[in-house]
Design a protein around this motif. Structure first.
Motif, PDB file in Angstrom:
ATOM      1  N   GLY A 255      95.261  12.562 -66.118  1.00  0.00           N
ATOM      2  CA  GLY A 255      95.396  13.593 -65.276  1.00  0.00           C
ATOM      3  C   GLY A 255      94.735  13.159 -63.794  1.00  0.00           C
ATOM      4  N   PRO A 256      93.629  13.033 -63.744  1.00  0.00           N
ATOM      5  CA  PRO A 256      92.753  12.594 -62.567  1.00  0.00           C
ATOM      6  C   PRO A 256      93.594  11.792 -61.554  1.00  0.00           C
ATOM      7  N   SER A 257      94.277  10.737 -62.037  1.00  0.00           N
ATOM      8  CA  SER A 257      95.054   9.679 -61.381  1.00  0.00           C
ATOM      9  C   SER A 257      96.140  10.156 -60.239  1.00  0.00           C
ATOM     10  N   TYR A 258      96.723  11.418 -60.857  1.00  0.00           N
ATOM     11  CA  TYR A 258      97.698  12.291 -59.985  1.00  0.00           C
ATOM     12  C   TYR A 258      96.747  12.824 -58.892  1.00  0.00           C
ATOM     13  N   CYS A 259      95.692  13.284 -59.099  1.00  0.00           N
ATOM     14  CA  CYS A 259      94.957  13.943 -58.134  1.00  0.00           C
ATOM     15  C   CYS A 259      94.333  12.885 -56.919  1.00  0.00           C
ATOM     16  N   TYR A 260      94.017  11.801 -57.453  1.00  0.00           N
ATOM     17  CA  TYR A 260      93.594  10.725 -56.560  1.00  0.00           C
ATOM     18  C   TYR A 260      94.752  10.028 -55.791  1.00  0.00           C
ATOM     19  N   TYR A 261      95.876   9.997 -56.360  1.00  0.00           N
ATOM     20  CA  TYR A 261      96.861   9.381 -55.766  1.00  0.00           C
ATOM     21  C   TYR A 261      97.576  10.443 -54.682  1.00  0.00           C
ATOM     22  N   ALA A 262      97.595  11.752 -55.184  1.00  0.00           N
ATOM     23  CA  ALA A 262      98.181  12.795 -54.074  1.00  0.00           C
ATOM     24  C   ALA A 262      97.308  13.094 -52.870  1.00  0.00           C
ATOM     25  N   ALA A 263      95.835  12.976 -53.415  1.00  0.00           N
ATOM     26  CA  ALA A 263      95.022  13.317 -52.222  1.00  0.00           C
ATOM     27  C   ALA A 263      95.219  12.316 -51.058  1.00  0.00           C
ATOM     28  N   SER A 264      95.151  11.110 -51.596  1.00  0.00           N
ATOM     29  CA  SER A 264      95.022   9.796 -50.707  1.00  0.00           C
ATOM     30  C   SER A 264      96.557   9.829 -49.888  1.00  0.00           C
ATOM     31  N   VAL A 265      97.548  10.290 -50.362  1.00  0.00           N
ATOM     32  CA  VAL A 265      98.464  10.280 -49.628  1.00  0.00           C
ATOM     33  C   VAL A 265      98.556  11.494 -48.493  1.00  0.00           C
ATOM     34  N   ALA A 266      98.296  12.690 -49.020  1.00  0.00           N
ATOM     35  CA  ALA A 266      98.189  13.841 -48.248  1.00  0.00           C
ATOM     36  C   ALA A 266      97.203  13.448 -47.207  1.00  0.00           C
ATOM     37  N   GLY A 267      96.050  12.923 -47.276  1.00  0.00           N
ATOM     38  CA  GLY A 267      95.148  12.738 -46.185  1.00  0.00           C
ATOM     39  C   GLY A 267      95.406  11.565 -45.378  1.00  0.00           C
ATOM     40  N   ASN A 268      96.641  10.732 -45.765  1.00  0.00           N
ATOM     41  CA  ASN A 268      96.932   9.664 -44.937  1.00  0.00           C
ATOM     42  C   ASN A 268      95.741   8.747 -45.076  1.00  0.00           C
ATOM     43  N   CYS A 269      95.156   8.256 -46.089  1.00  0.00           N
ATOM     44  CA  CYS A 269      93.948   7.589 -46.150  1.00  0.00           C
ATOM     45  C   CYS A 269      94.520   5.944 -46.268  1.00  0.00           C
ATOM     46  N   LYS A 270      93.461   5.271 -45.714  1.00  0.00           N
ATOM     47  CA  LYS A 270      93.595   3.876 -45.368  1.00  0.00           C
ATOM     48  C   LYS A 270      92.723   2.863 -46.103  1.00  0.00           C
ATOM     49  N   SER A 271      91.658   3.373 -46.678  1.00  0.00           N
ATOM     50  CA  SER A 271      90.664   2.522 -47.268  1.00  0.00           C
ATOM     51  C   SER A 271      90.776   2.450 -48.662  1.00  0.00           C
TER      52      SER A 271
END
Length: 362
Positions: A270-286
């Motif tokens: 379950g947490p993998s979905y959160c980490y992935y979605a948050a990273s995409v939504a935040g346009n994260c680069k690191s």
């Protein structure tokens, strides 16, 4: 405005739903929000859930775009690894944004159909007055309120049952009672409805790991997974995954360990979905640079048994293979007949007062 229905939930022999008194139901799009009749704060709680689900929908739009991209993003390769699973993930995230049916209503209808007439997920907010019990996957009869208080700061969980599968997601009192910034008070500021100030995690280039940003007692990534919006995503991911596969999910919260799960293990986490979605939504680069074996897709694979509640150091060896059935693309379908986009202006069949900004209309 909410659509409100007052009803009494009958006692049932299989212990899937058992409740005294009445239940208030609010319908938001396809989702149902259920509250105890004795809960005097149900309006405030319903409004909070509405905002959180609306914010979640907005944050998942770039995720759907990312999943359909022919190029693998850094966020995807970090948390899900194998692009062969992109259609499965696209279907799952699409179903979440649409509030799609988890279990179709049968004839005669299931006992829980009185709470979810369509078979879509229902968020049941329990209180000390609750008498909601269900038969869990291990055969144990579980009292929802007791389970909420069995672990410190438990916020929500899915009421999974192979005896009588149901669409219920239990929302615990602590989900509402915690500080407004998050479910804990020692995190960066957030909006009043619990959306994180930043969706991006920081990377320590020296260790090639995500940084621990809170304290040593918390797991790496703690600052994201405890925000209410991502809590709802985690539980919805669990619910749709179990409905599609019949496999109970897992919760590997430490982001460094989650990123080193196999591609199949990540789908169940379950947490993998959160980490992935948050990273995409935040346009994260690191992101850490995960090293794949030569000519192989899988990363270092981690077994569920490697993750006791104490959360050991995230750089511990991780070389066991997760015990998880293989998930194929055909295991999850996008529910047909659901329009995700709002109806055109003037369409009388869609009442904006009874749904999110992404009003779902037939």
């Amino acid at each position: 405005m909410f659509t409100k229905v007052l009803l009494a939930v009958k006692q049932v022999k299989d212990h899937i739903l058992a409740k005294r008194g009445g239940t208030r139901l609010y319908q938001q799009g396809q989702y149902m929000l259920a509250f105890e009749s004795q809960d005097t704060t149900h309006l405030e709680k319903a409004e909070l859930l509405r905002k959180l689900l609306d914010n979640l929908y907005q944050n998942l739009q770039p995720v759907l775009v990312d999943l359909k991209s022919p190029a693998e993003s850094s966020a995807y390769s970090t948390f899900f690894h194998d692009m062969a699973n992109a259609p499965f993930l696209t279907a799952l995230f699409t179903n979440i944004t649409a509030g799609a049916v988890v279990y179709p209503i049968t004839d005669p209808p299931q006992d829980w159909a009185i709470l979810s007439p369509t078979g879509a997920p229902v968020f049941w907010s329990v209180t000390s007055d609750s008498n909601l019990v269900f038969t869990a996957i291990d055969g144990q009869v579980v009292d929802a309120y007791t389970r909420c208080n069995s672990t410190y700061a438990m916020t929500a969980f899915t009421a999974e049952s192979n005896k009588n599968p149901n669409p219920i997601i239990v929302i615990c009192p602590y989900f509402y009672n915690a500080p407004a910034t998050s479910v804990f008070g020692d995190l960066p500021p957030a909006s009043v409805d619990g959306e994180p100030a930043s969706n991006c995690l920081e990377t320590n280039k020296d260790t090639n790991r995500f940084k621990r940003k809170v304290n040593r007692q918390s797991f790496v990534g703690f600052e994201l997974t405890v925000y209410r919006m991502w809590i709802l995503l985690e539980e919805l991911a669990h619910k749709y995954y179990y409905a599609a596969t019949g496999v109970d999910g897992q919760d590997v919260y430490n982001v460094n360990k989650a990123s080193r799960l196999s591609s199949q293990g990540a789908l169940a986490n379950g947490p993998s979905y959160c980490y992935y979605a948050a990273s995409v939504a935040g346009n994260c680069k690191s992101f850490p640079q995960l090293h794949r074996r030569k000519n192989e897709v899988e990363l270092l694979e981690v077994d569920v048994a490697d993750f006791p509640a104490s959360e050991p150091e995230d750089n511990d060896p991780a070389d066991a293979t997760i015990s998880m059935g293989t998930v194929s693309v055909s295991d999850l379908k996008i529910t047909p007949g659901i329009t995700v986009m709002g109806a055109p202006a003037g369409d009388e069949k869609c009442d904006p007062g009874t749904c999110f900004s992404y009003c779902i209309c037939a």
